[in-house]
Design an enzyme around this catalytic site. Structure first.
Site, PDB file in Angstrom:
ATOM      1  N   GLY A   1     -13.610  -0.857  -6.955  1.00 37.25           N
ATOM      2  CA  GLY A   1     -14.898  -0.238  -6.620  1.00 37.25           C
ATOM      3  C   GLY A   1     -14.955   0.402  -5.248  1.00 37.25           C
TER       4      GLY A   1
ATOM      5  CB  THR B   1      -9.185  -0.464  -7.692  1.00 31.78           C
ATOM      6  OG1 THR B   1      -9.159   0.691  -6.906  1.00 31.78           O
ATOM      7  CG2 THR B   1      -8.635  -1.642  -6.919  1.00 31.78           C
TER       8      THR B   1
ATOM      9  CG  ASP C   1      -8.522   5.197  -0.302  1.00 31.42           C
ATOM     10  OD1 ASP C   1      -9.563   5.661  -0.789  1.00 31.42           O
ATOM     11  OD2 ASP C   1      -7.941   4.206  -0.767  1.00 31.42           O
TER      12      ASP C   1
ATOM     13  CG  ASN D   1      -8.383   6.491  -4.670  1.00 30.75           C
ATOM     14  OD1 ASN D   1      -9.180   5.586  -4.451  1.00 30.75           O
ATOM     15  ND2 ASN D   1      -8.540   7.690  -4.188  1.00 30.75           N
TER      16      ASN D   1
ATOM     17  NE  ARG E   1      -4.090   1.827   0.993  1.00 32.91           N
ATOM     18  CZ  ARG E   1      -5.099   2.179   0.192  1.00 32.91           C
ATOM     19  NH1 ARG E   1      -5.129   1.799  -1.072  1.00 32.91           N
ATOM     20  NH2 ARG E   1      -6.095   2.890   0.665  1.00 32.91           N
TER      21      ARG E   1
ATOM     22  CB  SER F   1      -7.087  -0.237   1.310  1.00 31.94           C
ATOM     23  OG  SER F   1      -7.539  -0.867   0.144  1.00 31.94           O
ATOM     24  CB  SER F   2     -12.523  -0.956   0.521  1.00 28.60           C
ATOM     25  OG  SER F   2     -12.953   0.082   1.359  1.00 28.60           O
TER      26      SER F   2
ATOM     27  CB  THR G   1      -5.969   0.877  -6.415  1.00 28.11           C
ATOM     28  OG1 THR G   1      -6.826   1.942  -6.794  1.00 28.11           O
ATOM     29  CG2 THR G   1      -5.389   1.193  -5.046  1.00 28.11           C
TER      30      THR G   1
END
Ligand code: DON
Length: 604
Positions: free
Chosen positions: A506, A414, A456, A434, A139, A485-486, A432
């Site tokens: 998404g 992403t 984010d 973003n 990340r 993050s998701s 990603t």
């Protein structure tokens, strides 16, 4: 390279055999029929679920006919067909799933420039044939000069666009470090070998398909704003058309530098210098030291059980695995298979579970290097039972009545792809920059888009970010911190062996898209392709609305749910790129999401 039209599985459209072996009548198909509309395959952007993308509407007939691509030995599913074929080629040449995953990742940086990247970051979930489950965190990190209020003006108001469109939104990129780290630890090929196909695609160019052009078209006006971007991503000032060739000489050169010089070329060499120079010239705060200090880290993946399946997924700094597991643990006792896909009860309990899980996500999760993440408590049986007990049987709970359930906390673009090799190694990657094309800027002649991942973070507690997520202080900006993050690269195991690889882009909808791709198979009896295609559902605490894909609900079910207090909005959901390994036959079943029509599932 393999034939993308490998043999297809046969599915009975009315009755599907579930992966658990039980035959379930798939009620959802009948409901979809009622809202039947012509099937259109349209590239859908999905960052904030409110920015509704075009969804490839699934008629009853289309959804019932949907079949995965099958292969005997190995498979790759990604959002861009040329990247998929790069991965299959590596696998056929004897590379393992990690070699192929890294090659696909570099290839997507070229052929899927909205989302594939070397200017962003991500996560890799790995299951090795010896049974080990691993997770690599690459990340992006906040620069050392970042501050909690950097996206606010002097009056404390969040400044529109600062975290998404400027150099202040750029986190220190992690992708190159992540790929090199994974390859060195578990790959069998050299960096040169796995980057070579990407260099070729960048130098010689590739012919654009409709899906590629749709993606580029979404940012034409942004490309025109910067001469170095326009020179590459516009064709003499005009949008590219289907059938034209996109050549990226600058990116080819950057990739060659990485192939020759490894991570040093990116983090200490001319690439870092060019990015920092551009950042300095444009009000950014990135420094050479930020690049030199960047590390990728191995973490312990999140694991949970659901009806005998082991879900292996992303730990913080992603919220993905924790939120996915929390939702699964809340819903496990409910008879979803009996209720059926898209039924009032299934929708009600899924939405209520998501609402509660997202409230916890947004309140308690952040980079574990900076804040305590109460994972054990969040994923305890007691916690799931407590949350379940607050769900009313016949009524929506307003989000305003839901708070993070553990008390006060202590202290979009992403892409996802999945790879399985002939030996049973499995790799799921979500990475990603973003938003689509990140901050839409390229530093000098580096040829790659920079991320806007800083969006984010919580720009201000209680104020929604670009993904519409209302988050708390735990995820505030701090120097060297990674934004929450998701992303949810997930490998589901059955009796210790890979059963499904799944994940999606998404933003917050990543979690529900990933969840539903799994539930659609194990609860609702769909095959992998149907599970990926099916209209989706999403609730993220705030806003207090339920996002539903077209065709998910019959008009009558929707009316019933509205009478229970729900407000619905249309959305498309992410783009799941999944593989199912049939436990009975061992056949690999790959499914590219029609929401990414340029994508491909292929194997051999
Ligand atoms: O890490 C995250 O959760 C987001 N930056 C992912 C962004 C995304 O999925 C955008 N869209 N498709």
């Amino acid at each position: 390279m393999s034939d993308p039209n490998a043999t297809h599985a046969h599915a009975n459209p009315a009755h599907c055999t579930t992966a658990r072996g039980n035959r379930v009548r798939w009620l959802g198909v009948a409901m979809v029929a009622l809202l039947a509309t012509p099937c259109a395959l349209v590239w859908a952007q999905q960052v904030n679920p409110d920015e509704t993308g075009h969804e490839p509407v699934q008629t009853r007939e289309a959804l019932a006919r949907a079949k995965p691509v099958t292969a005997k030995h190995a498979m790759v599913v990604s959002a861009q067909h040329l990247a998929t074929l790069v991965g299959v080629d590596i696998l056929k040449r004897g590379g393992n799933a990690v070699d192929a995953a890294v090659a696909v990742g570099f290839a997507e940086a070229v052929v899927h420039p909205c989302c594939g990247n070397i200017g962003g970051g991500g996560f890799m979930t790995i299951h090795l044939k010896d049974g080990r489950n691993l997770f690599l965190n690459f990340r992006e990190k906040a620069p050392a000069k970042a501050t909690p209020t950097m996206f606010q003006d002097a009056d404390g108001n969040v400044v529109d666009g600062r975290s998404t469109d400027t150099y202040l939104g750029v986190g220190v990129p992690g992708t190159v470090m992540g790929f090199a780290t994974a390859l060195k630890a578990y790959g069998t090929m050299s960096l040169q070998e796995v980057i070579a196909p990407a260099i070729k695609l960048a130098r010689e160019g590739y012919i654009l398909k409709q899906g590629d052009v749709d993606s580029l078209d979404s940012r034409t006006s942004d490309f025109a704003e910067h001469a170095n971007v326009a020179a590459i991503f516009l064709n003499h000032g005009k949008p590219f058309k289907v059938g034209e060739r996109l050549v990226q000489k600058d990116l080819a050169h950057t990739l060659e530098l990485i192939a020759k010089g490894g991570t040093k070329a990116f983090y200490e060499g001319s690439i870092a210098h060019t990015v920092v120079k551009a950042s300095d010239a444009n009000g950014g705060i990135l420094s050479l030291q930020d690049f030199a200090d960047y590390t990728a880290q191995w973490e312990k993946p999140i694991q949970c059980q659901y009806h005998g399946y082991t879900v292996v997924s992303a730990p913080p700094p992603s919220s993905g695995g924790t939120t996915l597991c929390l939702i699964l643990q809340i819903i496990e006792p409910y008879p979803l298979a009996k209720w059926g896909y898209g039924s009032v009860n299934s929708v009600h309990y899924l939405v209520e579970a998501e609402r509660r899980a997202f409230a916890d996500r947004n309140t308690y999760l952040g980079d574990p290097a900076f804040v305590h993440n109460p994972i054990d408590r969040l994923l305890s049986d007691e916690h799931a039972a407590e949350l379940r007990a607050t769900i009313l049987p016949d009524k929506a709970t307003p989000s305003s009545e839901i708070k993070g359930s553990l008390g006060a906390p202590e202290g979009n673009h992403t892409t996802h792809y999945s790879v399985v090799d002939k030996d049973g190694n499995a790799v799921a990657v979500t990475y990603t920059i973003n938003f689509l094309f990140g901050n839409k800027q390229i530093a000098g002649d580096t040829g790659f888009f920079l991320n806007d991942e800083m969006d984010d973070f919580t720009a201000k507690p209680g104020v929604a970010n670009g993904a519409g997520l209302v988050q708390g202080v735990v995820n505030q900006v701090e120097p060297g911190k990674r934004p929450l993050s998701s992303m949810t690269p997930t490998i589901v195991l059955r009796q210790g062996k890979p059963f499904m690889l799944t994940g999606s882009p998404g933003s917050a909808t990543i979690i529900s898209s990933t969840l539903e791709s799994f539930l659609n198979v194990v609860e609702f009896g769909m095959n992998m392709q149907q599970a990926v295609n099916a209209p989706r559902l999403h609730q993220q605490w705030y806003p207090d609305v339920v996002y539903a894909g077209e065709g998910l609900l019959t008009p009558k079910s929707q009316q019933t749910l509205e009478a229970m207090g729900y407000t619905f909005k249309r959305f498309s959901g992410g783009a799941v790129e999944a593989i199912l390994i049939n436990p009975e036959t061992g056949v690999l079943e790959g499914a590219n999401d029609p929401r990414r029509p340029a994508g491909l599932a292929a194997g051999y």
